[in-house]
Design an enzyme around this catalytic site. Sequence first.
Site, short mmCIF file in Angstrom:
data_model
loop_
_atom_site.label_atom_id
_atom_site.label_comp_id
_atom_site.label_asym_id
_atom_site.label_seq_id
_atom_site.Cartn_x
_atom_site.Cartn_y
_atom_site.Cartn_z
N SER A 128 -42.11 -26.07 -35.33
CA SER A 128 -43.41 -25.15 -34.95
C SER A 128 -44.61 -25.28 -35.78
O SER A 128 -44.61 -25.71 -36.93
CB SER A 128 -42.99 -23.47 -35.20
OG SER A 128 -44.19 -22.88 -34.82
N LYS A 182 -35.62 -21.03 -33.27
CA LYS A 182 -37.17 -21.24 -32.87
C LYS A 182 -37.33 -20.71 -31.64
O LYS A 182 -38.51 -20.00 -31.44
CB LYS A 182 -36.90 -22.67 -32.61
CG LYS A 182 -38.43 -23.30 -31.96
CD LYS A 182 -39.79 -23.02 -32.69
CE LYS A 182 -41.14 -23.27 -32.19
NZ LYS A 182 -41.62 -23.84 -31.00
N HIS A 185 -38.37 -17.12 -32.72
CA HIS A 185 -39.73 -17.28 -33.19
C HIS A 185 -40.78 -17.22 -32.29
O HIS A 185 -41.84 -16.54 -32.27
CB HIS A 185 -39.79 -18.72 -33.83
CG HIS A 185 -41.46 -19.07 -34.21
ND1 HIS A 185 -42.22 -19.49 -33.19
CD2 HIS A 185 -41.96 -19.16 -35.33
CE1 HIS A 185 -43.27 -19.95 -33.64
NE2 HIS A 185 -43.33 -19.70 -35.07
N ASN A 186 -40.75 -17.83 -31.11
CA ASN A 186 -41.35 -17.83 -30.03
C ASN A 186 -41.53 -16.40 -29.49
O ASN A 186 -42.85 -15.88 -28.95
CB ASN A 186 -41.33 -19.06 -28.71
CG ASN A 186 -41.85 -20.46 -29.09
OD1 ASN A 186 -42.04 -20.64 -30.55
ND2 ASN A 186 -42.12 -21.17 -28.52
N GLU A 189 -43.79 -14.79 -31.35
CA GLU A 189 -44.91 -15.00 -31.11
C GLU A 189 -45.83 -14.54 -30.01
O GLU A 189 -46.85 -13.88 -29.97
CB GLU A 189 -45.03 -16.56 -31.03
CG GLU A 189 -46.24 -17.36 -30.65
CD GLU A 189 -46.10 -18.88 -30.40
OE1 GLU A 189 -45.40 -19.71 -31.13
OE2 GLU A 189 -46.31 -19.42 -29.15
#
Length: 476
Positions: A128, A182, A185-186, A189
């Site tokens: 990222s 990940k 994480h997104n 986000e």
Amino acid sequence: PAAQIGVTGLAVMGRNLARNLARHGYTVAVHNRSYAKTESLVADHGDEGTFVPSESVEDFVASLARPRKVIVMVKAGGPTDAVIDELVPLLDEGDIVIDAGNAHFPDTRRREAALKAKGLHFVGTGVSGGEEGALNGPSIMPGGSRESYEVLGPILEDISAKVDGTPCCTYVGPDGAGHFVKMVHNGIEYADMQLIAEAYDLLKQGLGASAAEIADIFRTWNEGDLESFLIEITAEVLSQVDAETGSAFVDVVLDQAEQKGTGRWTVQNGLDLGVPITGIAEATFARALSGSVPQRTAAVGTLPAHAQAFDVTDREAFIEDVRLALYASKVVAYSQGFDQIAAASAENDWAIDRGAMARIWRGGCIIRARFLNRITEAYERDADLPLLLADEYFTGAVGNGVQAWRRVVSQAALAGVPTPAFSSSLAYYDGVRAERLPASLIQAQRDFFGAHTYRRTDKDGTFHTDWSGDRTEQPA
Ligand code: 6PG
């Protein structure tokens, strides 16, 4: 010289990762489907380090020292499989294939198993930080075998972002764990971005403030608990003036948010695991609503609002309320995201260290933020913390803002300003802390129409009431 690591796929992310590696002194084999990109990388950036360009995959693989380490940086899905299929016959036992794209974690699990059967290591790695991060230090989330991390980890840690000297890279867990993290994480986000967008809208509508004025508010916020990359770039974006019209840039951008799919994957997985990630889900659906053009066209000017305008008497107090509501909602989104990581980790035996995830997200990545230190500290206090919100620091921090949060959500509802992520996060907060929920009624209804049974508060066992008969209860 035999290259220490290779990168295939030299679009902007692959190119920048290769440059980052070269700048750190590694000899980097580079390859791309069309040779022109490889040539231009070496022509433009050859002076940054040592690149070993190859036109064919065979030469590329041959240029690598063993165990070979090949980073694949191509489009997720079919293109990734195609590149792997090409590489595998050329590799030898112990070699490591690293997929640094935004792969969906079930694909990573499948690929890892297939390569393991051939004696190869497959490392699905979250990366990222966008183009900038890839070049100057991303946050890196590698999954796969521990054995492969021993060889690969030091290199990845070397090129990752650093916070207080600590690399934003650590071993995440087996097979799909890296890409899973990940993905979450997104999802976070998406939630962060939606919450910021709602805060912006509240300030705009509540204060009638201009984009430039709101930019200043965000700049001030960036000096406190909310300090983060996304708050920082929000201030930058809001300060931008459109060259063509002279209006605030944000006012000329079409209000239909797009997505490439990682938020959707996160929500789908939340549903599969049964983990309420309402902040991420609302954020993803808010993007979908913004893009629902026929529905919006049918509704604008048609659906009655019966709203009452904001009545802000104390400007500073209102701004502080919105700030507190934003912070509290953000904590909820992270708390939910970390629940999702815990659930997936348990289901797949990944043994993911949540505190370490917060630590490697402190720098390099899109959600990098000062407050992630607080999350790491919370998991240091209790690695098995059942609810991030229930950590002593967060109960205090969120507790401080609850009244403000309620004011903001209720004022927004009265004014007819949509705050799906603010309000659903508050509903989650109140739901999770409720001593008793109306889920008892749901269970009773299910038993009524479908004999689905229920449990009781006062004794063990499962029961059914004979609703269509004499309404007596029997153990089920
Ligand atoms: C990152 C970003 C990166 C990408 C997103 C954008 O961590 O560097 O998350 O992966 O910018 O995938 O996602 P959407 O296009 O879905 O908004």
